[in-house]
Design a protein around this motif. Structure first.
Motif, short mmCIF file in Angstrom:
data_model
loop_
_atom_site.label_atom_id
_atom_site.label_comp_id
_atom_site.label_asym_id
_atom_site.label_seq_id
_atom_site.Cartn_x
_atom_site.Cartn_y
_atom_site.Cartn_z
N ASN A 191 25.49 -14.73 -48.71
CA ASN A 191 26.38 -15.31 -49.72
C ASN A 191 27.83 -14.88 -49.50
O ASN A 191 28.76 -15.67 -49.69
CB ASN A 191 25.92 -14.91 -51.12
N ASP A 248 16.57 -17.25 -54.24
CA ASP A 248 16.96 -17.21 -52.84
C ASP A 248 16.07 -16.27 -52.03
O ASP A 248 15.73 -16.56 -50.88
CB ASP A 248 18.42 -16.74 -52.71
N ARG A 280 29.32 -16.97 -46.83
CA ARG A 280 29.63 -18.32 -47.30
C ARG A 280 30.92 -18.34 -48.11
O ARG A 280 31.73 -19.26 -48.00
CB ARG A 280 28.47 -18.85 -48.13
#
Length: 315
Positions: free
Chosen positions: A221, A288, A224
């Motif tokens: 994450n 996730d 990203r």
């Protein structure tokens, strides 16, 4: 870092075998279906090696399909794709899928491969290539949106925009896409940190408990968020200056699409602090982690299937 619009842009098309990557490459480079990239008339792969061509300020790299129609080729083709992304400074990855129902059994085995490809540092654009010939009316745009949702679900790739193309509008839409990518003026970049098939196998073995799974989710994450901070400034500025329709939900948390300059924007809600986002969404982190467990399991199944096919071929 940005680059001037007069400098080269470097594109690469990835995706399953037989979806039209080579055709797209020829169209981008020559404005015609004819070109240096050999096209397959069916589902069998014609592209077995990485090939790059450059002309008029742009380059295009064609790679073998991942996954391939023959599972025993998937490992080799994936490694060739990854090696190219690691070495070539790319402006954007064009992730190409055919306008057809997703084969869930096929793509779930390749989920971890696409997750890794999605870690490339360049922009990613989803291209839905409609091979159908419509005598009268094309499908409702909602059908393309539905397919885009399924593709995002199985690839976990953080796309910037998506477009749909067909035989009649391919040249126009691809030229528009190339112009758009040039207008972002983002410096082409390589991704040497990506893992090949063998390295993915070793990495999977390290995900032995929930703590390591959680750490990996946070790391992913974080990557990203950093990529969005790099690219969103250019995309947001362009989108703000273009005609946009009302956004419609893709059915994925925090994700909407909108039309800007003929491209469907896939943007994710902005977060100023990753830890704040995690603290506010523990359920998403757990979800996730569960998805990564499944992807790990499916990757092991893929490794076993490839090993089985190889052993049969050697017997």
């Amino acid at each position: 870092m940005t680059t001037s619009m007069d400098e080269d842009i470097a594109l690469m098309a990835i995706g399953p075998t037989g979806v039209g990557k080579s055709t797209i490459g020829n169209m981008i480079m020559t404005g015609s279906h004819r070109g240096d990239f050999k096209m397959s008339p069916g589902a069998e792969s014609c592209t077995k090696e990485v090939r790059t061509r450059s002309v008029a300020g742009r380059s295009f790299t064609d790679v073998p399909g991942t996954p391939d129609t023959h599972p025993e080729n998937t490992q080799d083709y994936y490694n060739k794709c990854i090696d190219a992304i690691k070495e070539i400074k790319l402006s954007a990855l064009l992730v190409v899928f055919k306008m057809e129902k997703i084969d869930t059994e096929k793509y779930k085995l390749a989920e971890l491969l696409y997750r890794e490809i999605g870690n490339a540092k360049c922009m990613k654009f989803l291209i839905i290539n409609d091979h159908n010939n419509y005598a009268f009316q094309r499908p409702d745009p909602a059908e393309y949106q539905k397919l885009a949702t399924a593709i995002i679900k199985y690839t976990k790739i953080d796309f910037s925009y998506s477009i749909s193309i067909n035989a009649s509008n391919m040249a126009e839409e691809l030229e528009k896409l190339v112009a758009f990518i040039k207008s972002t003026r983002v410096q082409p970049i390589a991704s040497p940190e990506l893992r090949n098939f063998e390295e993915l196998g070793n990495w999977v073995k390290t995900l032995s408990d929930d703590t390591k799974l959680r750490d990996e989710i946070i790391k992913t994450n974080n990557g990203r968020v950093k990529r969005r901070r790099i690219y969103n400034f250019g995309l947001d500025a362009i989108a703000a200056g273009g005609a946009a329709s009302a956004p419609f939900a893709l059915g994925i948390t925090g994700v909407v699409t909108l039309v800007a300059l003929g491209l469907r924007r896939i943007s994710v809600r902005k977060i100023s602090n990753l830890e704040d986002a995690i603290a506010c969404d523990q359920e998403k982190i757990q979800s996730d982690m569960q998805e990564l467990r499944r992807a790990k399991k499916h990757f092991v199944e893929l490794m076993n299937a490839i090993a089985h096919n190889n052993s049969r071929g050697n017997s």
